[in-house]
Design a protein around this motif. Sequence first.
Motif, mmCIF file in Angstrom:
data_model
loop_
_atom_site.group_PDB
_atom_site.id
_atom_site.type_symbol
_atom_site.label_atom_id
_atom_site.label_comp_id
_atom_site.label_asym_id
_atom_site.label_seq_id
_atom_site.Cartn_x
_atom_site.Cartn_y
_atom_site.Cartn_z
ATOM 1 N N ASP A 1 -5.365 0.349 5.376
ATOM 2 C CA ASP A 1 -6.827 0.286 6.291
ATOM 3 C C ASP A 1 -7.938 -0.331 5.228
ATOM 4 O O ASP A 1 -8.705 -1.002 5.573
ATOM 5 C CB ASP A 1 -7.133 1.284 7.017
ATOM 6 C CG ASP A 1 -5.995 1.528 8.043
ATOM 7 O OD1 ASP A 1 -5.245 0.583 8.528
ATOM 8 O OD2 ASP A 1 -6.087 2.711 8.443
ATOM 9 N N ARG A 2 -7.906 0.448 4.020
ATOM 10 C CA ARG A 2 -8.987 0.111 3.094
ATOM 11 C C ARG A 2 -8.965 -1.329 2.765
ATOM 12 O O ARG A 2 -10.031 -1.884 2.585
ATOM 13 C CB ARG A 2 -9.036 1.127 2.259
ATOM 14 C CG ARG A 2 -10.283 0.947 1.211
ATOM 15 C CD ARG A 2 -10.194 1.765 0.073
ATOM 16 N NE ARG A 2 -10.076 3.171 0.283
ATOM 17 C CZ ARG A 2 -9.038 4.115 0.013
ATOM 18 N NH1 ARG A 2 -7.930 3.540 -0.652
ATOM 19 N NH2 ARG A 2 -8.872 5.514 0.446
ATOM 20 N N GLU B 1 -0.040 3.988 1.323
ATOM 21 C CA GLU B 1 -0.037 4.945 2.454
ATOM 22 C C GLU B 1 -1.014 4.105 3.612
ATOM 23 O O GLU B 1 -1.956 3.105 3.087
ATOM 24 C CB GLU B 1 -0.685 6.345 2.157
ATOM 25 C CG GLU B 1 -1.932 6.103 1.406
ATOM 26 C CD GLU B 1 -2.613 7.617 0.993
ATOM 27 O OE1 GLU B 1 -1.962 8.639 1.419
ATOM 28 O OE2 GLU B 1 -3.569 7.586 0.291
ATOM 29 N N GLU B 2 -0.961 4.741 4.751
ATOM 30 C CA GLU B 2 -1.732 3.868 5.767
ATOM 31 C C GLU B 2 -3.381 3.749 5.344
ATOM 32 O O GLU B 2 -3.998 2.801 5.683
ATOM 33 C CB GLU B 2 -1.799 4.357 7.238
ATOM 34 C CG GLU B 2 -0.259 4.672 7.699
ATOM 35 C CD GLU B 2 -0.087 2.975 8.409
ATOM 36 O OE1 GLU B 2 -1.091 2.305 8.156
ATOM 37 O OE2 GLU B 2 1.233 2.689 8.633
ATOM 38 N N VAL B 3 -3.963 4.954 4.749
ATOM 39 C CA VAL B 3 -5.268 4.865 4.493
ATOM 40 C C VAL B 3 -5.454 3.956 3.452
ATOM 41 O O VAL B 3 -6.801 3.141 3.792
ATOM 42 C CB VAL B 3 -5.696 6.313 3.760
ATOM 43 C CG1 VAL B 3 -7.211 6.463 3.431
ATOM 44 C CG2 VAL B 3 -5.269 7.324 4.851
ATOM 45 N N GLU B 4 -4.994 3.619 2.670
ATOM 46 C CA GLU B 4 -5.254 2.547 1.609
ATOM 47 C C GLU B 4 -4.942 1.016 2.259
ATOM 48 O O GLU B 4 -5.872 0.377 1.816
ATOM 49 C CB GLU B 4 -4.384 2.695 0.247
ATOM 50 C CG GLU B 4 -4.832 1.920 -1.022
ATOM 51 C CD GLU B 4 -4.508 0.770 -1.012
ATOM 52 O OE1 GLU B 4 -5.394 -0.017 -1.406
ATOM 53 O OE2 GLU B 4 -3.694 0.139 -0.392
ATOM 54 N N THR C 1 0.273 -6.886 5.239
ATOM 55 C CA THR C 1 0.445 -5.586 4.516
ATOM 56 C C THR C 1 1.599 -4.791 4.787
ATOM 57 O O THR C 1 1.975 -4.846 6.037
ATOM 58 C CB THR C 1 -1.051 -4.763 5.047
ATOM 59 O OG1 THR C 1 -2.039 -5.609 4.790
ATOM 60 C CG2 THR C 1 -1.054 -3.493 4.131
ATOM 61 N N VAL D 1 3.202 -1.110 3.901
ATOM 62 C CA VAL D 1 3.257 0.316 3.483
ATOM 63 C C VAL D 1 4.474 0.802 2.836
ATOM 64 O O VAL D 1 5.570 0.662 3.525
ATOM 65 C CB VAL D 1 2.874 1.064 4.740
ATOM 66 C CG1 VAL D 1 2.533 2.671 4.393
ATOM 67 C CG2 VAL D 1 1.583 0.617 5.441
ATOM 68 N N GLU E 1 -10.105 -3.852 5.247
ATOM 69 C CA GLU E 1 -11.433 -3.981 5.415
ATOM 70 C C GLU E 1 -12.173 -4.815 4.209
ATOM 71 O O GLU E 1 -12.995 -5.560 4.490
ATOM 72 C CB GLU E 1 -12.088 -2.608 5.431
ATOM 73 C CG GLU E 1 -11.744 -1.749 6.428
ATOM 74 C CD GLU E 1 -12.464 -0.186 6.398
ATOM 75 O OE1 GLU E 1 -13.054 -0.038 5.245
ATOM 76 O OE2 GLU E 1 -12.161 0.477 7.346
ATOM 77 N N ALA F 1 0.976 -1.096 -0.075
ATOM 78 C CA ALA F 1 -0.050 0.062 -0.036
ATOM 79 C C ALA F 1 0.701 1.389 -0.188
ATOM 80 O O ALA F 1 1.858 1.364 0.425
ATOM 81 C CB ALA F 1 -0.668 0.167 1.246
#
Length: 717
Positions: free
Chosen positions: A626-627, A621-624, A643, A645, A630, A619
């Motif tokens: 986490d997405r 960044e962290e936002v992606e 995962t 980063v 989910e 990923a």
Amino acid sequence: MGAAAKGGDEAERGTVVTPSAEFPPLGREERAALGRIGERWREPRRPDDLPVDPTLGRSGRPPQPTRFGRLAPIEMFTVEEPDELVASGPAHLPGSRAGRLLSRARRALFGPPISSASVLYERMRKLVALPVLSSDLLSSVAYGPEAMLGVLVLAGGSALGLSLPLAGLLVVLMIAVGVSYRQTIPAYPHGAGSYIVAGDNLGPTAGLAAAAGLMLDYVLTVSVSVAAGVGAVTSALPGLAPLTVPLGVLVIAVLLAGNLRGVRTAGNLFVLPTYAFVVAVLALLVVGYARAAGRGFAPVSPPPVPAAEGLGLLLVLRAFSSGAVSMTGIEAVSNAVPAFRPTEWRNARTTLGWMVAMLVTLFAGLVGLIHLAGLVPRPGETLLSQLGRVTFPTGPWYVLLQATTALILLLAANTAFNDFPRLLFFMARDGHAPRRFLHMGDRLAFSNGLVALSLAAGLIFVAFRGTTASLIPLYAVGVFLAFTLSQAGMVVHWRRRRGRGWRRRLAVNAVGATLSGLVLLTAAVSKFAEGAWVVVVAVPLLVLLFRRIHRHYATLNEALALHPPATAPGPAGSAEGEELPQEVRHLVVVPVARLNRASLRALAYAASLGQPTLAVHIAPEEVEADRFREQWQAWGDHLRLETIVSPYRAVIGPLAHYLEALRSTRPELTLTVIVPEVVLRRRWHRPLHSRAEQRLRAALRALPGVVVTSVPVHLAE
């Protein structure tokens, strides 16, 4: 077969050239190791417990063709043995329409493929082998005498009288070397090339030096022959002189195409021009000497030529070595013994005898007739052309002479096209050249060697702009190096064998080695500044290259050789040393960029293997990250997910380093990386995709214990 042809190292080294040479058999120790490994092999599934019929329905109705059935139908296989399928024709790989058109064009240009079983029928009989293998040797009389006289004339017209004694010495040299090679052929009935003879008797370095000299000679043979042939054309048609380079490159391309069609086809193409040239020159000699006899063989006074250099020993030696280029190609028959029909060595020796007799007759006759006619070299027209104009002042005979001369000079390079790939074959068999040169093409020709020769000769021809005079100084050193080493090797051979008549045979080869060595030294010294230094430097560099190639293959063979399980190579606990299925420890890794049909199919394939499986997501960044987690939970979290980063947005590098870190913690693991891949049907779609799976495969190739496979998803359009 004579006693010299019966035994020893030659039979071991000189195996018959067949397509199977690419697949050498296992040695005795490897076969024993293979058996011991097999005793410990435990296969969880029996060979006959398969979900498909591997016989393709030999006992019943064959399965339906695939969607590529139009290109590669299942029915292309026939049954020859109960446990064996045989492809009834060449397989066409699934591909685009452009690929199919290219395949059809190739077949139209080079002919349909030839079965491996036809290798014996592709050999040559004597009447075909003579023009094929002698075209280089016989065509050299068109420029050899001129090369010698071109040096003598530098000392003025009075020095041209030395052409007769120098020609006499060259005739002695031709006969000595020719008789020497006649002895070599029965001693090495499976291919008597200088590389094999020198290597067997003088050591590997001498063999490689002979091979380097021969390779340079063959490349220069093509360049010089084509340059001389184009020169003959431009002598008769001066308006074509500006097109010298394009014409020469075109001729090399035509020669390549002709030889790619196979040995027998190429031989049939070159029979008529060679015999026509011999008949034309013999007619020239008969008419020329008949006219000279009419005036009592009184020589015509040559035109006055001012001296540009003093007449000294060095100039005479330069003239002698220049005339010696008429001998290039005399070793061609001994190199190509396996190309003859049985009995190979006897047919080859007979053909060589014919060649030497014709060479001596044509060379001596032309030098004598040029002297009687009072001709001198001049720019813009060859000596043979001048002699033709004087001898045939009227009628079509001059045109026929020039036409046949141009043809044989242009086709003389065919000798190199026969021997250069065969030399590379023997070197590749011994591990001194790339193994791709072992491969026989569709037409049972050594296609890779032919292409390599054409490219090298074309580059030299273009670099020297097709000028024969510029190429001649490079010519004699390589070939006489091979002559010298080959004949010296035969001296050692006879001393070791000491069979019947060995002293006489040794003496003949010793004379050939001595004379060839003298010419080699003369050419290297007298022509060093004119360009011979290139060959003097190139030979040791090539020998060094061959040794490095051999070292690589020796390392490869040691790494791939079969060893008993207890002594298998590789560090303890390393997956590189596994040879038994029960020793393999798997970890399946699936890189997942996004959850779509391709990635889900790769995950399903990985899980079906029944081995520990890990999914990895990179990923930016962290936002992606986490997405994605989910989404993974929504899917059901069926497999372990890791995962990573990558804040600098790199994907391939972090993933490769992560896999390397996994391997370092458990070196005994075999990592199987399963990559989802979208297969594009159209080439123009490729720039629209990143092709990350290919870059990942390239990055992981260097990691030990990592296996990369792909799960394809094919686009419909």
